[in-house]
Scaffold this motif. Structure first.
Motif, mmCIF file in Angstrom:
data_model
loop_
_atom_site.group_PDB
_atom_site.id
_atom_site.type_symbol
_atom_site.label_atom_id
_atom_site.label_comp_id
_atom_site.label_asym_id
_atom_site.label_seq_id
_atom_site.Cartn_x
_atom_site.Cartn_y
_atom_site.Cartn_z
ATOM 1 N N ASN A 144 0.874 -1.192 -0.106
ATOM 2 C CA ASN A 144 -0.015 0.099 0.063
ATOM 3 C C ASN A 144 0.871 1.163 0.036
ATOM 4 O OD1 ASN A 144 0.372 -0.975 2.623
ATOM 5 N ND2 ASN A 144 -0.167 0.973 3.362
ATOM 6 N N ILE A 156 8.115 1.287 -0.710
ATOM 7 C CA ILE A 156 8.803 0.591 -1.701
ATOM 8 C C ILE A 156 7.767 -0.582 -2.269
ATOM 9 C CG2 ILE A 156 10.608 -1.089 -2.108
ATOM 10 C CD1 ILE A 156 12.303 0.359 0.199
ATOM 11 N N ARG A 178 -2.557 -4.517 5.066
ATOM 12 C CA ARG A 178 -3.501 -4.293 6.397
ATOM 13 C C ARG A 178 -4.796 -3.874 6.059
ATOM 14 N NH1 ARG A 178 0.124 -3.180 11.550
ATOM 15 N NH2 ARG A 178 1.370 -1.540 10.269
ATOM 16 N N ARG A 223 -6.351 1.681 2.491
ATOM 17 C CA ARG A 223 -5.079 2.440 2.243
ATOM 18 C C ARG A 223 -4.214 2.032 1.190
ATOM 19 N NH1 ARG A 223 -2.027 1.573 6.575
ATOM 20 N NH2 ARG A 223 -3.347 0.779 7.949
ATOM 21 N N ASN A 278 -2.166 -9.245 7.797
ATOM 22 C CA ASN A 278 -1.435 -8.766 9.099
ATOM 23 C C ASN A 278 -0.365 -9.555 9.456
ATOM 24 O OD1 ASN A 278 -0.686 -7.294 11.414
ATOM 25 N ND2 ASN A 278 -3.019 -6.863 11.851
ATOM 26 N N LEU A 279 0.843 -9.203 9.429
ATOM 27 C CA LEU A 279 1.783 -10.195 9.756
ATOM 28 C C LEU A 279 2.179 -10.374 11.160
ATOM 29 C CD1 LEU A 279 3.998 -8.857 6.742
ATOM 30 C CD2 LEU A 279 3.576 -11.529 7.074
ATOM 31 N N ASN A 330 8.086 -8.115 1.293
ATOM 32 C CA ASN A 330 8.607 -6.591 1.502
ATOM 33 C C ASN A 330 8.186 -5.948 2.629
ATOM 34 O OD1 ASN A 330 9.143 -3.663 0.538
ATOM 35 N ND2 ASN A 330 6.971 -3.871 0.780
ATOM 36 N N GLY A 382 7.192 -4.447 6.261
ATOM 37 C CA GLY A 382 8.282 -4.396 7.532
ATOM 38 C C GLY A 382 8.338 -2.929 8.033
ATOM 39 N N SER A 385 15.781 -6.958 2.712
ATOM 40 C CA SER A 385 16.412 -7.166 4.001
ATOM 41 C C SER A 385 16.883 -5.592 4.141
ATOM 42 C CB SER A 385 17.635 -8.227 3.898
ATOM 43 O OG SER A 385 18.566 -8.064 4.895
ATOM 44 N N TYR A 420 15.116 -4.788 14.997
ATOM 45 C CA TYR A 420 15.106 -4.515 13.468
ATOM 46 C C TYR A 420 16.138 -5.237 12.969
ATOM 47 C CZ TYR A 420 14.488 -2.430 9.136
ATOM 48 O OH TYR A 420 14.474 -1.879 7.675
ATOM 49 N N LYS A 428 16.294 -8.386 10.191
ATOM 50 C CA LYS A 428 16.928 -8.215 8.546
ATOM 51 C C LYS A 428 17.952 -9.281 8.370
ATOM 52 C CE LYS A 428 13.775 -5.991 7.469
ATOM 53 N NZ LYS A 428 12.896 -6.151 6.356
ATOM 54 N N GLY A 456 18.574 0.191 -0.361
ATOM 55 C CA GLY A 456 19.200 1.295 -0.092
ATOM 56 C C GLY A 456 18.395 2.225 1.056
ATOM 57 N N VAL A 474 16.115 4.554 1.716
ATOM 58 C CA VAL A 474 14.990 5.032 1.032
ATOM 59 C C VAL A 474 14.119 6.033 1.921
ATOM 60 C CG1 VAL A 474 13.083 4.356 -0.523
ATOM 61 C CG2 VAL A 474 15.214 3.155 -0.348
ATOM 62 N N THR A 482 10.848 6.655 2.820
ATOM 63 C CA THR A 482 9.514 6.160 2.921
ATOM 64 C C THR A 482 9.117 6.533 4.514
ATOM 65 O OG1 THR A 482 10.346 4.151 3.745
ATOM 66 C CG2 THR A 482 10.191 4.233 1.487
ATOM 67 N N ILE A 506 8.971 4.491 6.798
ATOM 68 C CA ILE A 506 9.458 3.618 7.832
ATOM 69 C C ILE A 506 10.181 4.490 8.844
ATOM 70 C CG2 ILE A 506 11.779 3.184 6.436
ATOM 71 C CD1 ILE A 506 10.982 0.021 7.548
ATOM 72 N N TRP A 507 10.669 5.558 8.500
ATOM 73 C CA TRP A 507 11.386 6.385 9.141
ATOM 74 C C TRP A 507 10.344 7.151 10.104
ATOM 75 C CZ3 TRP A 507 15.735 4.682 9.221
ATOM 76 C CH2 TRP A 507 16.448 4.101 7.723
HETATM 77 N N1 LIG Z 1 13.306 2.736 3.923
HETATM 78 C C1 LIG Z 1 14.434 2.286 3.731
HETATM 79 O O1 LIG Z 1 15.467 3.045 3.872
HETATM 80 C C2 LIG Z 1 14.751 1.017 3.888
HETATM 81 C C3 LIG Z 1 16.169 0.464 4.058
HETATM 82 C C4 LIG Z 1 16.400 -0.927 4.273
HETATM 83 C C5 LIG Z 1 15.368 -1.810 4.156
HETATM 84 N N2 LIG Z 1 13.949 -1.287 4.250
HETATM 85 C C6 LIG Z 1 13.039 -2.466 4.010
HETATM 86 O O2 LIG Z 1 12.197 -2.047 3.145
HETATM 87 C C7 LIG Z 1 10.777 -2.723 3.182
HETATM 88 C C8 LIG Z 1 9.681 -1.967 2.792
HETATM 89 O O3 LIG Z 1 9.876 -0.809 3.724
HETATM 90 P P1 LIG Z 1 9.521 1.019 3.494
HETATM 91 O O4 LIG Z 1 10.768 1.718 3.501
HETATM 92 O O5 LIG Z 1 8.693 0.654 1.989
HETATM 93 O O6 LIG Z 1 8.595 1.214 4.558
HETATM 94 P P2 LIG Z 1 6.947 1.814 4.501
HETATM 95 O O7 LIG Z 1 6.998 3.086 3.746
HETATM 96 O O8 LIG Z 1 6.850 1.823 5.992
HETATM 97 O O9 LIG Z 1 6.171 0.471 3.967
HETATM 98 C C9 LIG Z 1 6.183 -0.599 4.981
HETATM 99 C C10 LIG Z 1 5.255 -1.265 4.466
HETATM 100 O O10 LIG Z 1 4.928 -2.615 5.534
HETATM 101 C C11 LIG Z 1 3.607 -2.716 6.011
HETATM 102 N N3 LIG Z 1 3.511 -3.355 7.486
HETATM 103 C C12 LIG Z 1 4.190 -2.921 8.515
HETATM 104 N N4 LIG Z 1 3.805 -3.574 9.418
HETATM 105 C C13 LIG Z 1 2.708 -4.573 8.902
HETATM 106 C C14 LIG Z 1 2.285 -5.731 9.540
HETATM 107 N N5 LIG Z 1 2.267 -6.103 10.774
HETATM 108 N N6 LIG Z 1 1.298 -6.617 8.684
HETATM 109 C C15 LIG Z 1 1.482 -6.347 7.315
HETATM 110 N N7 LIG Z 1 2.105 -5.318 6.826
HETATM 111 C C16 LIG Z 1 3.023 -4.432 7.693
HETATM 112 C C17 LIG Z 1 2.978 -1.262 6.058
HETATM 113 O O11 LIG Z 1 1.903 -1.416 6.081
HETATM 114 P P3 LIG Z 1 0.879 -0.156 6.932
HETATM 115 O O12 LIG Z 1 0.966 0.993 6.160
HETATM 116 O O13 LIG Z 1 -0.353 -0.706 7.068
HETATM 117 O O14 LIG Z 1 1.873 -0.028 8.148
HETATM 118 C C18 LIG Z 1 3.597 -0.877 4.718
HETATM 119 O O15 LIG Z 1 2.868 -1.150 3.747
HETATM 120 C C19 LIG Z 1 10.781 -3.054 4.663
HETATM 121 O O16 LIG Z 1 11.081 -4.623 4.697
HETATM 122 C C20 LIG Z 1 12.036 -2.299 5.085
HETATM 123 O O17 LIG Z 1 12.684 -3.116 6.337
HETATM 124 C C21 LIG Z 1 13.704 -0.068 3.932
#
Ligand SMILES: NC(=O)c1ccc[n+]([C@@H]2O[C@H](COP(=O)([O-])OP(=O)(O)OC[C@H]3O[C@@H](n4cnc5c(N)ncnc54)[C@H](OP(=O)(O)O)[C@@H]3O)[C@@H](O)[C@H]2O)c1
Length: 279
Positions: free
Chosen positions: A12, A15, A35, A39, A62-63, A89, A91, A137, A165, A169, A196, A198, A200, A202-203
């Motif tokens: 949703n 990445i 989830r 969204r 929902n993981l 993906n 996380g 990862s 975290y 990974k 990389g 990124v 998003t 996640i921060w």
């Molecule tokens: N961004 C970076 O710099 C970076 C760097 C290294 C690795 N990563 C990895 O890249 C992947 C994607 O992250 P992102 O940066 O795209 O982050 P993001 O924009 O926060 O997206 C994370 C996704 O994971 C979903 N998620 C979280 N908890 C969940 C749960 N309990 N059940 C199902 N879905 C869940 C979120 O859903 P909701 O919207 O419902 O919360 C969202 O769709 C992750 O595995 C992360 O560890 C990211």
């Protein structure tokens, strides 16, 4: 020609959303696992507007609840479709807690939920020729010096949740290596990838005054992060299965991530936990 299929978890936003759009543009039928339908709707709408894209489908996932993981797998398996690509993906970083079944939250969501989902989808993956599993990862796995199994069943110990975290990974890479050893001979390939740094959501758990510092380090767009991930599905030969990629290149992960004995131990423990919580 038979239409190819993919499941993207966390489709949703961030990445995952960009992975889904990239696959849609290639004419792959995408199952968006997330989830919230509401969204995910903007992604569904964007996919429907793409010329030549297949109709996508949303699946609830929902993981942090294995019940939801099993229902997601059952929903897909009932379609009797084969599965060409599984993008594990979804996380998060920086939250503390336990999953419904009592796993440390980051470990449970980022790794163990995906372990169960992947194992449940085994038949669909094996029924398509040369299927690929891509585990997202992070290079933060390098911080982990020891995998402490008892802590995986405890509430998050560190105050920031970042250590946990990193452990999750690391588990993504150990899982990839073991998938490769167990399934490569039957035509299923597995890749682990660091997307990389990124920009998003996640921060979002990071204190807001630290975020500008991250930007100064140079962040990729979600689209560019997704390109690094999808390269494992399309750009590399299956002879590179089992490897960890960073910046679109096979890269050596940490010493711990390459320990075969540890990967076997994690697999066997995960398998017995999965049996314990099967339905
Ligand atoms: N961004 C970076 O710099 C970076 C760097 C290294 C690795 N990563 C990895 O890249 C992947 C994607 O992250 P992102 O940066 O795209 O982050 P993001 O924009 O926060 O997206 C994370 C996704 O994971 C979903 N998620 C979280 N908890 C969940 C749960 N309990 N059940 C199902 N879905 C869940 C979120 O859903 P909701 O919207 O419902 O919360 C969202 O769709 C992750 O595995 C992360 O560890 C990211």
């Amino acid at each position: 020609m038979k239409v190819k299929t993919a499941i993207v978890t966390g489709a949703n936003t961030g990445i995952g959303k960009e992975i889904a759009l990239f696959l849609g543009k290639r004419g792959i039928k995408v199952f968006l696992a997330s989830r919230s339908y509401e969204r995910t709707l903007p992604v569904i709408n964007a996919l429907e507007k793409l010329r030549g894209a297949q109709k996508c489908e949303w699946i609830s996932l929902n993981l942090d609840s294995l019940g939801s993981v099993h229902t997601c797998a059952d929903t897909f398996l009932k379609k009797n479709a084969s599965l060409n690509y599984l993008f594990n993906n979804a996380g998060f970083a920086g939250l503390r807690g336990l999953t419904k079944e009592g796993f440390e939250l980051a470990f449970g969501v980022n790794y163990f939920g995906h372990y169960v989902l992947t194992r449940r989808l085994e038949t669909a993956l094996l029924s398509s020729k040369n299927a690929r599993i891509i585990n997202v990862s992070s290079k933060i796995h390098n911080r982990v010096k020891k995998l402490d199994f008892p802590s995986l069943r405890k509430f998050t110990q560190s105050s920031s949740g970042i250590n946990e975290y990193a452990v999750s990974k690391l588990a993504n890479i150990l899982f990839t290596c073991e998938l490769h050893r167990r399934y490569r001979s039957v035509g299923l390939s597995s890749f682990a990838v660091h997307p990389g740094l990124v920009d998003t959501d996640i921060w979002r758990t990071l204190p807001f005054f630290l975020r500008p510092l991250l930007k100064l380090r140079g962040m990729l767009s979600a689209e560019d992060g997704a390109k690094n991930v999808v390269s494992c599905a399309f750009d590399f030969d299956t002879t590179l299965s089992g490897q960890y990629f960073s910046k679109c290149l096979p890269t050596k992960p940490s010493k711990l991530a390459m320990e075969e004995k540890l990967a076997v131990e994690l697999w066997e423990k995960s398998e017995s936990w999965m049996d314990q919580y099967s339905r």
